[in-house]
Design a protein around this motif. Structure first.
Motif: not given
Lengths: 302, 386
Positions: B54, B56-58, B60-61, B64-65, B67-69, B90-91, B94
């Motif tokens: 993926x 991503x656009x940053x 941070x994302x 986050x991605x 983490x989701x996966x 932050x992530x 997380x």
């Protein structure tokens, strides 16, 4: 469709920690019914993080992960990619966020996920305010609505047209719905579920403590938002917009909208426009702005 | 089996990451990490990497991605550097609190302003308290071996924490070295499939991360601390297993060099750690009894191991970072490890900030200053006018 066609299975369980009259709970119940149990939900910071109930309990019978405020769409991108790798293509990935998490802090991740053609449904339940933090302005808050950090007078800016920002991504499906029209919401979610690629659905969700109206009036506030033209019901598909329900009749000028005052006079957030005396000038400005938006809708979408 | 690949730290890291067969990689480009993600993208195109990639656009994302996966139970990898790592902050918390073993390379780079892309460890040092395990590498071979080992460590049920593999910008990321590459089968035999602590599963719906009250939250934190303690033991076991299987060993929490009879022990991390060995050899030739303890893991911190080596030695610490308002972070941690249990003196140097080169001659000078009794408790080495 008739309301009796909506499945009787409940994935939204008793024991939620929502406020009485909460519009998000009404919407969640319909969303869960429309998608069914083959669904994974990502929730950023928003009222739903409270509505879910306290750890280790839950009021959702759907696998759900909470994620940081700005990260709903990015987290959902990861879930979707991982499911695809595992061949679990029959599971619908839903990001469920409020207007703050969508219009403001989460707009970058949302735009990125739409641009990457992520196969998921992003749902924004829009109560036009940061409710969970105690009523602060968001990009979705209408002009002159008051919030806790204002003095008299309310917000000095108009709200964003998020729907049009979404359309600029040319995604396969987007829609605006409202909690007061559950059949319409159900149909839109159901349709989104069957389409591959990114889908965006925004649900008007009048918030009793946020807008300051009685908890028994949630549905009525939603209906009035549509009947006055403060909110529009439509679907966006293959780069075409189709208004539906009362919004279609308003677009085609088959009926006249109710005056915007009929909607805002019930809401404490606009009380300063009526007390100590009616602010005719500002009320006219709100009405004129609403008319202007519909004039543009007609020019673009008729 | 003796397949040698000559390539830069980043391309070697890409090779290692792909050989662990991650299911999802989400990444965003930042200098000097770019060739790492380009390397993975190349393997994606050739089909050697079969996971999902993926863009991503940053950052941070990106996290986050991952983490989701990872929350669906699969293996995830990413890489970043400097400002990218800071945007992820932050992530990072997380991922660790969610007990998701995302594995990530961080290429240690200066934090701006002004813009500077060279080596400096303040980026990862400032992520110290996120709950991530942190390795610092000193060669491309160590980068390769540590990445593979990190998946085994982070995904272990007694750990279940994310792991950050740090290596210095350009000094390693863009410098070619020969690296021994095991076969895919050998990696597969070494690295078991991930067994997640929890995952998002439609047949067992759970709500993860909703509101949690203080007593429960405190338990989560305590369990993380215990897992880092477990990691100390596992890092030793895993590096031993790697040594037995592949014949290579870079140390475990520490790499000890010439420490047996040392009156002074130098402690440093990353690329300075590698340069330090040359300095130690030269100082030994001058008859000085000095050794090196290269710190490989900043978290978990090897406090027992450092206490042990301090029994007969004074310690000299070089930090390529500074906790402004205090001192070098490694210097602080080492003193805290000895407090009340050791009479050894500890001397701290700040050196190499902003990517300034730290040569073996520099390291020798720092050590000799201490040995000659001329060093203050905290020194800025090589800074003009100091």
């Amino acid at each position: 469709m008739a309301i009796k066609e909506i499945p009787t299975e409940e994935y939204y369980l008793p024991g939620s920690a929502a406020c009485p009259g909460c519009p998000a709970t009404m919407a969640l119940r319909i969303v869960f019914k429309a998608i069914g149990k083959k669904m994974i939900m990502i929730v950023p910071a928003c009222c739903t993080a409270v509505i879910e109930s306290l750890h280790p309990n839950t009021s959702f019978n759907i696998p759900t992960m909470n994620i940081a405020f700005e990260a709903a769409a990015a987290g959902a991108s990861g879930v979707e990619a991982a499911l695809r790798k595992q061949g679990k293509d029959d599971i619908t990935v839903v990001a469920w966020a409020g207007d703050g998490g969508t219009y403001d802090i989460g707009i970058q991740a949302l735009s990125g996920a739409l641009e990457r053609n992520t196969n998921f449904i992003y749902i924004c339940y829009n109560n036009q305010i940061y409710s969970n933090t105690g009523i602060q302005r968001s990009g979705a808050t209408p002009k002159y609505a008051a919030w806790t950090t204002t003095t008299v007078g309310g917000k000095t800016e108009y709200r964003k047209e998020m729907g049009e920002i979404i359309q600029a991504h040319h995604i396969p499906y987007a829609a605006q719905a409202c909690i007061s029209y559950p059949e319409d919401l159900y149909k839109k979610i159901k349709k989104a579920k069957e389409i591959k690629g990114p889908k965006y659905i925004e649900i008007m969700a009048p918030c009793p403590p946020g807008w300051r109206f009685g908890m028994e009036k949630t549905v009525e506030m939603g209906t009035l938002s549509v009947e006055t033209g403060a909110w529009a019901l439509y679907e966006y598909e293959n780069d075409e917009i189709k208004f539906n329900g009362i919004s279609k009749l308003l677009l085609e000028e088959k009926i006249n909208p109710k005056p915007i005052e009929d909607w805002i006079k019930f809401q404490g957030r606009f009380r300063h426009l009526f007390i100590p005396k009616k602010d005719v000038k500002k009320l006219k400005e709100i009405q004129d702005h609403t008319n202007l938006i519909w004039k543009r809708y007609r020019k673009c979408y008729l | 089996m003796n397949n040698v690949m000559i390539d830069t730290g980043n391309y070697i890291a890409a090779k290692a990451a792909v050989m662990t067969q991650p299911d999802v990689v989400a990444a965003y480009p930042i200098t000097p990490q770019t060739t790492l993600v380009e390397g993975i993208a190349k393997y994606h195109e050739t089909g050697e990497f079969k996971g999902e990639y993926i863009c991503v656009e940053s950052e941070h994302s990106a996290m986050a991605a991952c983490i989701g996966a990872s929350a669906t139970g699969v293996r995830t990898f990413t890489g970043t550097s400097s400002h990218g790592l800071l945007l992820m902050h932050e992530m990072l918390h997380w991922a660790a609190l969610a007990r998701l073993p995302v594995i990530m390379c961080n290429i240690n780079r200066v934090v701006g302003p002004g813009w500077n892309i060279w080596a400096d460890e303040n980026d990862s040092i400032s992520q110290r308290d996120t709950g991530w395990i942190q390795f610092y590498c000193s060669s491309n071979q160590e980068i390769f071996d540590t990445i593979i080992q990190s998946f085994k460590l982070g995904e272990h049920e007694k750990v279940s924490l994310p792991v950050m593999i740090n290596y210095n910008a350009f000094i390693l990321s863009h410098t070619s070295m020969p690296v021994h590459i095991p076969t895919q089968k050998e990696i597969n035999d070494f690295l078991p499939k991930r067994k997640p602590l929890w995952n998002l599963d439609i047949n067992n719906p759970i709500t993860f991360g909703n509101i949690i009250l203080p007593p429960e939250y405190e338990k989560v934190r305590k369990e993380m601390q215990e897992s880092q303690e477990n990691a100390k033991k596992l890092i030793k076991e895993i590096s031993k297993e790697w040594k037995n299987k592949f014949g290579r060993y870079h140390g475990d929490l520490l790499e000890l060099y010439e420490c047996e009879d040392a009156e002074y022990i130098l402690l440093s991390m990353g690329a300075i750690g590698a340069e330090s060995k040359v300095a130690i050899n030269n100082l030994r030739k001058k008859g000085l009894k000095i050794g090196l303890a290269r710190v490989r893991t900043f978290r978990p911190f090897p406090k027992e191991e450092i206490l042990k080596i301090s029994k007969n030695s004074d310690l000299i610490v070089i930090d390529r970072n500074i906790s402004i308002g205090m001192e070098g972070a490694l210097f602080s941690e080492i003193k805290a490890s000895l407090y009340g249990k050791s009479d050894s003196k500890v001397y701290g140097f700040i050196s190499g900030l902003g990517g300034k080169d730290v040569t073996f001659q520099d390291i020798e000078k720092m050590c000799e200053k201490v040995i000659n009794g001329k060093a203050n408790d905290l020194e800025w080495y090589g800074l003009e006018g100091v």
